[in-house]
Each structure stands twice: as structure tokens, then as C-alpha cells.
Design an enzyme around this catalytic site. Structure first.
Site, mmCIF file in Angstrom:
data_model
loop_
_atom_site.group_PDB
_atom_site.id
_atom_site.type_symbol
_atom_site.label_atom_id
_atom_site.label_comp_id
_atom_site.label_asym_id
_atom_site.label_seq_id
_atom_site.Cartn_x
_atom_site.Cartn_y
_atom_site.Cartn_z
ATOM 1 C CE1 TYR A 32 -3.644 2.566 0.494
ATOM 2 C CE2 TYR A 32 -2.084 3.553 2.022
ATOM 3 C CZ TYR A 32 -3.227 3.637 1.261
ATOM 4 O OH TYR A 32 -3.958 4.812 1.240
ATOM 5 C CB CYS A 33 1.950 3.532 -2.456
ATOM 6 S SG CYS A 33 2.965 5.008 -2.683
#
Length: 191
Positions: A32-33
Site C-alpha cells: 500500500y502506497c
């Protein structure tokens, strides 16, 4: 032999993982960014790698361009033609802080970019690491699985037919003898 995701209760293909931030099962999940506010996976990994590459290239360009103009900028700031009421020392300090921030960002982003591109070349993800060597088909085939079949379009930030495959079934290669000695088989799967 269909595995089920315990959290989403959906069929879980190989290389898929549940993202606890977005609460969904993501094909070929990498991570997840928070910078793009999304999970990096099968359909957007291409754009994430491009973002990293273009960001590093822009930082290098900005640092080189501003550094090359620094002496002329300093002379101009100390001249009487400054179109601001700020003191010349403060203007130079602002430019210096901008250069320092650019250099720090470049020093932190360049290794991160290199690491992600290295993983892409080996068909690894942040979550899986190198635990599944059977998915490494060689650099070109690995990049084709991310960027598509036409290398001339790989660096264009536009959807060009998408990645190869469907994100559910993955081609594999026979494991090398060193992989077999480590207990890895071509059809090894994560429990």
C-alpha cells in the site's frame, strides 16, 4: 484446489494478498502506497514504477539546473534588481533550503526506485520477496508482465493494453538446482 482468502472470503489466486488498508483482495499485491493513496498491484504497478523513475529523473534535473545557475542567482540577488522586499540573504537561504531538500529527497528516493525496479526485473514483490523464484522468467519477460508486450510503450504513462496475463494465472519456469536444494519446487505455493 482453490484457496480462499480468510478476510474477504473470496477465491485467492497465487500472488494475491488482502490489503488491510483498502480492505480488498489485490492481485499481485506489492504494497500500500500512501503517496498515491492506493495499493500497488497487478494493474497499477507499471504506473508506480514510472512515477518513481520520473521523480528521480526530475530531481536530478532540478538539482543540476539550479546548481548550475547558483552563482548567477547569487549575483542577481545581491544586485538592486530584486523584485521582492525580502532581504537578499533570506532569498539565498530559501534557495539553499530548496537545494538541500531536493538533494535529500533524491538520496532517499533513488535507492527506493532502484530497489523496486530490481524487484520488477526479477518478478518479485515487496510482500513475497524472493520466496517464489519460479515466477522469474528473465528480465524482459518479467517486465512484459508489468508493462505489456511492446517495449516502445513501456515508459509512456498511458494505459497501452495493460500488463500481460490476467493476474490470476502466472507462468512459471523450472526451478534451478539451487532452488530445488532450498526446498522450492516449480509449483510451490504459499500456504
Amino acid at each position: 484446489n482453490v484457496r480462499m482468502c480468510r478476510r474477504s472470503m473470496l477465491p485467492k489466486p497465487p500472488r494475491a494478498h488482502y490489503c488491510s488498508v483498502t480492505h480488498r483482495l489485490v492481485l499481485n499485491m506489492d504494497h500500500y502506497c500512501p503517496w498515491v493513496a492506493n495499493t500497488i498491484g497487478f494493474y497499477n504497478r507499471r504506473f508506480f514504477l514510472q512515477l518513481l523513475l520520473y521523480s528521480v529523473l526530475f530531481l536530478v534535473y532540478a538539482l543540476a539546473a539550479i546548481s548550475a545557475q547558483a552563482p548567477a542567482l547569487a549575483r542577481w540577488v545581491h544586485s538592486s534588481h530584486l523584485p521582492t522586499s525580502l532581504p537578499p540573504g533570506l532569498v539565498l537561504a530559501i534557495v539553499g533550503v530548496a537545494l538541500g531538500a531536493d538533494a535529500l529527497l533524491l538520496c532517499s528516493l533513488a535507492p527506493f526506485c532502484a530497489w523496486h525496479w530490481k524487484m520488477a526485473l526479477r518478478n518479485h514483490t515487496t510482500i513475497d520477496g524472493s520466496r517464489f523464484p519460479q515466477y522469474d522468467l528473465g528480465a524482459r519477460a518479467n517486465l512484459e508482465q508489468i508493462f505489456g508486450a511492446r517495449p516502445s510503450l513501456w515508459l509512456l504513462p498511458i494505459p497501452c493494453g495493460g500488463p500481460l496475463g490476467n493476474g490470476v494465472e502466472w507462468p512459471t519456469r523450472e526451478c534451478a538446482p539451487s532452488d530445488a536444494a532450498a526446498g522450492m519446487t516449480p509449483d510451490a505455493r504459499r500456504p
